[in-house]
Motif scaffolding. Structure first.
Motif, mmCIF file in Angstrom:
data_model
loop_
_atom_site.group_PDB
_atom_site.id
_atom_site.type_symbol
_atom_site.label_atom_id
_atom_site.label_comp_id
_atom_site.label_asym_id
_atom_site.label_seq_id
_atom_site.Cartn_x
_atom_site.Cartn_y
_atom_site.Cartn_z
ATOM 1 N N VAL A 12 0.834 -1.205 0.000
ATOM 2 C CA VAL A 12 0.000 0.000 0.000
ATOM 3 C C VAL A 12 0.868 1.254 0.000
ATOM 4 N N SER A 13 1.929 1.254 0.835
ATOM 5 C CA SER A 13 2.830 2.411 0.883
ATOM 6 C C SER A 13 3.506 2.647 -0.455
ATOM 7 N N ALA A 14 3.956 1.559 -1.100
ATOM 8 C CA ALA A 14 4.606 1.690 -2.401
ATOM 9 C C ALA A 14 3.641 2.238 -3.449
ATOM 10 N N MET A 15 2.385 1.771 -3.426
ATOM 11 C CA MET A 15 1.394 2.239 -4.387
ATOM 12 C C MET A 15 1.087 3.712 -4.188
ATOM 13 N N ILE A 16 1.043 4.151 -2.933
ATOM 14 C CA ILE A 16 0.760 5.566 -2.653
ATOM 15 C C ILE A 16 1.923 6.439 -3.097
ATOM 16 N N LEU A 17 3.149 6.001 -2.789
ATOM 17 C CA LEU A 17 4.319 6.809 -3.122
ATOM 18 C C LEU A 17 4.574 6.894 -4.623
ATOM 19 N N ILE A 18 4.077 5.905 -5.386
ATOM 20 C CA ILE A 18 4.288 5.920 -6.835
ATOM 21 C C ILE A 18 3.260 6.791 -7.548
ATOM 22 N N LEU A 19 2.230 7.240 -6.850
ATOM 23 C CA LEU A 19 1.162 8.019 -7.477
ATOM 24 C C LEU A 19 1.657 9.297 -8.166
ATOM 25 N N PRO A 20 2.552 10.099 -7.540
ATOM 26 C CA PRO A 20 3.015 11.307 -8.242
ATOM 27 C C PRO A 20 3.662 11.008 -9.591
ATOM 28 N N VAL A 21 4.448 9.937 -9.673
ATOM 29 C CA VAL A 21 5.078 9.571 -10.944
ATOM 30 C C VAL A 21 4.028 9.141 -11.965
ATOM 31 N N LEU A 22 3.013 8.401 -11.509
ATOM 32 C CA LEU A 22 1.944 7.978 -12.411
ATOM 33 C C LEU A 22 1.172 9.174 -12.953
ATOM 34 N N VAL A 23 0.903 10.147 -12.085
ATOM 35 C CA VAL A 23 0.188 11.349 -12.524
ATOM 36 C C VAL A 23 0.979 12.061 -13.615
ATOM 37 N N PHE A 24 2.288 12.183 -13.401
ATOM 38 C CA PHE A 24 3.132 12.834 -14.401
ATOM 39 C C PHE A 24 3.147 12.054 -15.716
ATOM 40 N N ALA A 25 3.221 10.714 -15.615
ATOM 41 C CA ALA A 25 3.327 9.883 -16.810
ATOM 42 C C ALA A 25 2.072 9.936 -17.666
ATOM 43 N N PHE A 26 0.901 10.054 -17.031
ATOM 44 C CA PHE A 26 -0.354 9.986 -17.780
ATOM 45 C C PHE A 26 -0.950 11.366 -18.075
ATOM 46 N N SER A 27 -0.349 12.411 -17.563
ATOM 47 C CA SER A 27 -0.940 13.736 -17.736
ATOM 48 C C SER A 27 -0.626 14.324 -19.103
ATOM 49 N N PHE A 28 -1.649 14.893 -19.739
ATOM 50 C CA PHE A 28 -1.447 15.645 -20.982
ATOM 51 C C PHE A 28 -2.091 17.026 -20.848
ATOM 52 N N VAL A 29 -2.063 17.560 -19.620
ATOM 53 C CA VAL A 29 -2.717 18.833 -19.339
ATOM 54 C C VAL A 29 -2.070 19.985 -20.104
ATOM 55 N N ALA A 30 -0.772 19.878 -20.411
ATOM 56 C CA ALA A 30 -0.098 20.990 -21.095
ATOM 57 C C ALA A 30 -0.663 21.243 -22.488
ATOM 58 N N ALA A 31 -1.127 20.187 -23.143
ATOM 59 C CA ALA A 31 -1.613 20.329 -24.517
ATOM 60 C C ALA A 31 -3.128 20.360 -24.614
ATOM 61 N N ILE A 32 -3.832 20.303 -23.491
ATOM 62 C CA ILE A 32 -5.284 20.161 -23.537
ATOM 63 C C ILE A 32 -5.962 21.414 -24.073
ATOM 64 N N SER A 33 -5.399 22.584 -23.785
ATOM 65 C CA SER A 33 -6.011 23.825 -24.250
ATOM 66 C C SER A 33 -5.979 23.912 -25.772
ATOM 67 N N GLN A 34 -4.807 23.644 -26.364
ATOM 68 C CA GLN A 34 -4.697 23.666 -27.821
ATOM 69 C C GLN A 34 -5.573 22.588 -28.452
ATOM 70 N N PHE A 35 -5.676 21.448 -27.781
ATOM 71 C CA PHE A 35 -6.522 20.369 -28.288
ATOM 72 C C PHE A 35 -7.984 20.801 -28.355
ATOM 73 N N VAL A 36 -8.472 21.424 -27.286
ATOM 74 C CA VAL A 36 -9.867 21.867 -27.243
ATOM 75 C C VAL A 36 -10.130 22.931 -28.308
ATOM 76 N N LEU A 37 -9.193 23.854 -28.480
ATOM 77 C CA LEU A 37 -9.366 24.884 -29.506
ATOM 78 C C LEU A 37 -9.430 24.273 -30.902
ATOM 79 N N ASP A 38 -8.574 23.295 -31.168
ATOM 80 C CA ASP A 38 -8.602 22.631 -32.477
ATOM 81 C C ASP A 38 -9.906 21.862 -32.684
ATOM 82 N N MET A 39 -10.403 21.214 -31.632
ATOM 83 C CA MET A 39 -11.659 20.478 -31.735
ATOM 84 C C MET A 39 -12.826 21.421 -31.974
ATOM 85 N N GLU A 40 -12.780 22.581 -31.334
ATOM 86 C CA GLU A 40 -13.850 23.559 -31.529
ATOM 87 C C GLU A 40 -13.823 24.109 -32.956
ATOM 88 N N ASN A 41 -12.627 24.352 -33.478
ATOM 89 C CA ASN A 41 -12.525 24.825 -34.860
ATOM 90 C C ASN A 41 -12.986 23.762 -35.859
#
Length: 232
Positions: A12-41
């Motif tokens: 359980v401790s290992a799974m909790i401590l690995i969460l920050p790395v998992l969030v970073f690995a799966f996050s695409f928040v940096a490109a989401i704004s441009q993605f939404v604008l392209d989808m709207e266009n």
């Protein structure tokens, strides 16, 4: 990256401590704004259904690909290999190339790493440029007179200088991911959107979803895991 206790508490401790790395690995928040604008266009104002479909497919592909890579690498390297790669601050593919000595790995590992870094760089640079424009305009209203091209050049120069300094000092990539992924991405990906949903009237239709509670709990958990990892 040492192997911890093999009992239920250690898992359980290992799974909790690995969460920050998992969030970073799966996050695409940096490109989401441009993605939404392209989808709207592309699809007009009523693009929500198509946007949700594309994001759902992307998340599935990203999860399957990433977890396959993680599990296969962990099984191939073992605890000793991961510990050695962490000490040498090497990516997995570079470690494999050094250990196996296979010519194919020696040629392919740098190519794959460069492609991964380039794709990640362009995605994050889009978000950095967009966010910097907004922040500079907010702090210095007179800066809005600067052309977008000139502003972009200054931002890219800033990115180049900062990344060059990081490359020279070569800090632990796992520590950087843990801190950035745990603090910044937990706030930006989990907590800030939930705050906006319950404060912005335009997002009122999202307030009744049960998944909001899951997102808030996970955001707090990732944030606490980062603090725990930093002080332990």
């Amino acid at each position: 990256m040492e192997a911890g206790p093999k009992d239920a508490g250690g898992m359980v401790s290992a799974m909790i401590l690995i969460l920050p790395v998992l969030v970073f690995a799966f996050s695409f928040v940096a490109a989401i704004s441009q993605f939404v604008l392209d989808m709207e266009n592309e699809y007009g104002a009523n693009h929500s259904k198509q946007t949700a479909k594309v994001i759902r497919s992307s998340v599935v592909l990203l999860t399957v690909f990433t977890m396959f890579f993680v599990w296969s690498s962990a099984l191939a390297m073992g605890a000793d290999g991961m510990d050695t790669a962490n000490e040498q601050n090497l990516p997995v593919l570079s470690y494999f190339a050094n250990v196996t000595g296979a010519p194919f790995m020696a040629y392919m590992a740098p190519i794959v790493v460069i492609c991964a870094i380039a794709s990640s760089y362009f995605g994050h640079s889009l978000g950095t440029v967009e966010g910097t424009r907004y922040l500079v305009g907010l702090v210095f209203p007179s800066a809005k007179k600067i052309s977008n091209r000139k502003m972009d050049l200054w931002v890219y120069l800033f990115i180049f200088v900062v990344t060059s300094i990081v490359a020279v000092f070569n800090p632990s990539i796992l520590d950087m991911i843990s801190v950035v992924g745990g603090v910044f991405f937990a706030l930006m990906t989990y907590l800030l959107p939930m705050f906006a949903i319950y404060k912005v009237d335009a997002l009122q239709k999202f307030r009744s979803r049960k998944t909001n509670y899951f997102v808030m709990v996970m955001g707090v958990l990732v944030l606490l895991a980062t603090v725990w990892d930093m002080v332990s």
